[in-house]
Design a protein around this motif. Structure first.
Motif, short mmCIF file in Angstrom:
data_model
loop_
_atom_site.label_atom_id
_atom_site.label_comp_id
_atom_site.label_asym_id
_atom_site.label_seq_id
_atom_site.Cartn_x
_atom_site.Cartn_y
_atom_site.Cartn_z
N GLY A 1 0.79 -1.23 0.00
CA GLY A 1 0.00 0.00 0.00
C GLY A 1 0.82 1.28 0.00
O GLY A 1 0.26 2.38 0.06
N LYS B 1 3.79 1.63 -4.48
CA LYS B 1 4.82 1.10 -5.40
C LYS B 1 4.31 1.02 -6.83
O LYS B 1 4.96 1.48 -7.76
CB LYS B 1 5.28 -0.29 -4.93
CG LYS B 1 5.94 -0.30 -3.57
CD LYS B 1 6.36 -1.70 -3.14
CE LYS B 1 5.21 -2.67 -2.94
NZ LYS B 1 4.28 -2.27 -1.87
N ARG C 1 0.60 13.69 2.69
CA ARG C 1 0.07 13.34 4.01
C ARG C 1 0.99 13.88 5.10
O ARG C 1 2.19 14.05 4.88
CB ARG C 1 -0.01 11.81 4.15
CG ARG C 1 -0.92 11.14 3.15
CD ARG C 1 -2.31 10.96 3.75
NE ARG C 1 -3.29 10.52 2.77
CZ ARG C 1 -3.54 9.23 2.47
NH1 ARG C 1 -2.87 8.29 3.06
NH2 ARG C 1 -4.45 8.92 1.59
N ALA D 1 7.90 12.22 -2.66
CA ALA D 1 7.10 12.11 -3.88
C ALA D 1 5.62 12.03 -3.56
O ALA D 1 5.24 11.68 -2.43
CB ALA D 1 7.52 10.86 -4.66
N VAL D 2 4.83 12.39 -4.55
CA VAL D 2 3.39 12.11 -4.51
C VAL D 2 3.12 11.36 -5.81
O VAL D 2 2.80 11.96 -6.85
CB VAL D 2 2.55 13.40 -4.42
CG1 VAL D 2 1.06 13.07 -4.27
CG2 VAL D 2 3.00 14.26 -3.24
N1 LIG Z 1 -2.49 10.21 -0.93
C1 LIG Z 1 -1.72 9.49 -1.75
N2 LIG Z 1 -2.12 8.25 -2.10
C2 LIG Z 1 -1.34 7.55 -2.93
C3 LIG Z 1 -0.11 8.06 -3.44
N3 LIG Z 1 0.45 7.12 -4.21
C4 LIG Z 1 -0.38 6.05 -4.21
N4 LIG Z 1 -1.47 6.30 -3.45
C5 LIG Z 1 -2.60 5.40 -3.18
O1 LIG Z 1 -2.18 4.34 -2.32
C6 LIG Z 1 -2.91 3.15 -2.62
C7 LIG Z 1 -1.95 1.99 -2.82
O2 LIG Z 1 -1.21 2.21 -3.99
P1 LIG Z 1 -0.44 1.05 -4.75
O3 LIG Z 1 0.35 1.71 -5.84
O4 LIG Z 1 -1.32 -0.05 -5.15
O5 LIG Z 1 0.54 0.52 -3.61
P2 LIG Z 1 1.49 -0.78 -3.56
O6 LIG Z 1 0.77 -1.82 -2.78
O7 LIG Z 1 2.71 -0.32 -2.83
O8 LIG Z 1 1.78 -1.19 -4.96
C8 LIG Z 1 -3.76 3.45 -3.85
O9 LIG Z 1 -5.08 3.74 -3.42
C9 LIG Z 1 -3.10 4.67 -4.44
O10 LIG Z 1 -3.99 5.48 -5.16
C10 LIG Z 1 0.27 9.38 -3.04
O11 LIG Z 1 1.33 9.90 -3.42
N5 LIG Z 1 -0.58 10.05 -2.20
#
Ligand SMILES: Nc1nc2c(ncn2[C@@H]2O[C@H](COP(=O)(O)OP(=O)(O)O)[C@@H](O)[C@H]2O)c(=O)[nH]1
Ligand SMILES: [Mg+2]
Length: 313
Positions: free
Chosen positions: A63, A66, A203, A231-232
Motif C-alpha cells: 500500500g 509502489k 500526508r 514524492a506524490v
Molecule cells: N495520498 C496518496 N495516495 C497515494 C499516493 N500514491 C499512491 N497512493 C494510493 O495508495 C494506494 C496503494 O497504492 P499502490 O500503488 O497499489 O501501492 P502498492 O501496494 O505499494 O503497490 C492506492 O489507493 C493509491 O492510489 C500518493 O502519493 N498520495
C-alpha cells in the motif's frame, strides 16, 4: 540438430513476439527444466556490465504506492524513448493478498503500448523458487532487449527481499503511514535501499520521515549515500527526481562503485545456483517419498519423520 520446442519459443520471444515471451515466462514460473536450459544459451547483456538493461527494483510495505510509482516510472522511461519490461512479483504471503490485481489496475494505461511489457509472477508460496524465477525472467527480458526492467515486490521480510538481489538499483518506497525509520529498519529495507522515496508526501509526517531516513543513511556511512526523496506518486510529483537518482546510482555502479556492484551481482548468482539446486533436491525428495510408499505409515504415526528421512537418504 533441430532446436527444441523451448529453444524455438525463446527465439520467437527474442525476435519480439510477445505471446512467445508470455508463454516462456509461464514455463519459467512453472519451473520447467527446459526453460532454464534454453535460457542459459541466450545472450544476456547484463552478465557483462550494469545498465543494459537498467534493472530497477521497487520495494516497500504493502500500500506504499509502489505500483502507482512504477506506472509513472514507465511513462518517464517511455518519454526518454526506452522500452520497459515490468515484473510484479507476488510472494503470495498473507501480507500481500490481492496485490497483483492492484498492480494490474495501476499500470493498465500502458497495456496497449508495444514498448511496454507487464507481467506478474507468483509461486505457490515457495520463496526460494520465486527469487530464482524472478532472476530468470529478468534474464529473459534482458535477452529480449528491453532498455529498462522494473521489478516490484512487497518488502515485508528477509525472504521477500531476496527478490531484490536481481536489481542494479533498489528503490525503497515508504510513506508517513508505514511508520518511522525504525520500522523500515526492522523490515530490512534500510540496508537494501539505493534510493529512498517518501511517497504520499501529501500526508502529514512526510518531512519527519525524510529527516529520519537521511540521518540513518548518514550513520550507515556506506560508499554510496542513498538519496532520500519525497514524492506524490499519485500526482506524478517527484517521480522524475527519483528516476534521475536511479540513473546517478547506475553511473556510480559503472564507475567508483563497480566493485560493490560486482559483489552484489556475484552474491545473487551464487544464491541463484543454490536456489536452483535446492529446488531440484526438493523435487527429488518429493518423488522419493511418493515412490517409497512410506507416507501412509508416517501419517499414521507408525514411523517418525526422522525414520522416514533416514530410510530415504
Ligand atoms: N495520498 C496518496 N495516495 C497515494 C499516493 N500514491 C499512491 N497512493 C494510493 O495508495 C494506494 C496503494 O497504492 P499502490 O500503488 O497499489 O501501492 P502498492 O501496494 O505499494 O503497490 C492506492 O489507493 C493509491 O492510489 C500518493 O502519493 N498520495
Ligand atoms: Mg503493488
Amino acid at each position: 540438430m533441430m532446436p527444441s520446442t523451448t529453444e524455438a519459443l525463446l527465439q520467437r520471444a527474442v525476435a519480439g513476439e510477445r505471446r512467445a515471451l508470455a508463454r516462456m515466462i509461464t514455463w519459467i514460473e512453472a519451473r520447467h527444466e527446459e526453460a532454464g536450459a534454453a535460457l542459459s544459451g541466450a545472450t544476456v547483456r547484463r552478465r557483462g556490465a550494469p545498465g543494459r538493461p537498467h534493472v530497477v527494483g521497487v520495494t516497500g510495505p504493502p500500500g506504499a504506492g509502489k505500483s502507482t510509482f512504477v506506472d509513472r516510472l514507465i511513462s518517464w522511461g517511455r518519454a526518454q524513448g526506452e522500452t520497459v519490461g515490468v515484473l510484479a512479483v507476488d510472494p503470495s504471503s498473507p501480507f500481500s493478498g490481492g496485490a497483483i490485481l492492484g498492480d494490474r489496475i495501476r499500470m493498465e494505461r500502458h497495456t496497449a503500448d508495444d514498448g511496454v511489457f507487464i507481467r506478474s509472477l507468483s509461486s505457490r508460496g515457495h520463496l526460494g523458487g520465486l527469487s530464482s524465477a524472478t532472476a530468470e525472467v529478468v534474464d529473459l527480458l534482458d535477452a529480449v532487449g528491453f532498455d529498462r526492467v522494473v521489478v516490484e515486490t512487497v518488502g515485508v521480510g528477509q525472504s521477500e527481499l531476496g527478490v531484490m538481489e536481481v536489481a542494479d538499483t533498489v528503490v525503497v518506497v515508504l510513506t508517513p503511514e508505514s511508520g518511522d525509520a525504525v520500522q523500515a529498519m526492522k523490515a530490512g529495507l534500510l540496508e537494501i535501499g539505493d534510493v529512498f522515496v517518501v511517497n504520499k508526501s501529501d500526508r502529514p509526517g512526510a518531512d519527519r520521515l525524510v529527516r529520519e531516513l537521511l540521518l540513518s543513511v548518514e550513520l550507515a556511512a556506506m560508499p554510496w549515500a542513498s538519496p532520500v526523496l519525497s514524492a506524490v506518486a499519485l500526482q506524478g510529483e517527484g517521480v522524475e527526481a527519483v528516476a534521475e537518482a536511479a540513473a546517478a546510482h547506475l553511473r556510480w555502479c559503472r564507475g567508483a562503485g563497480e566493485m560493490v556492484w560486482r559483489r552484489r551481482r556475484g552474491d545473487a548468482w551464487v544464491r541463484l545456483v543454490l536456489d536452483l539446486l535446492s529446488d531440484e533436491a526438493r523435487q527429488h525428495a518429493v518423488a522419493r517419498l511418493q515412490a517409497s510408499g512410506l507416507e501412509p505409515r508416517l501419517r499414521a504415526g507408525e514411523l517418525s519423520p526422522q525414520d522416514v528421512a533416514r530410510r530415504l537418504a
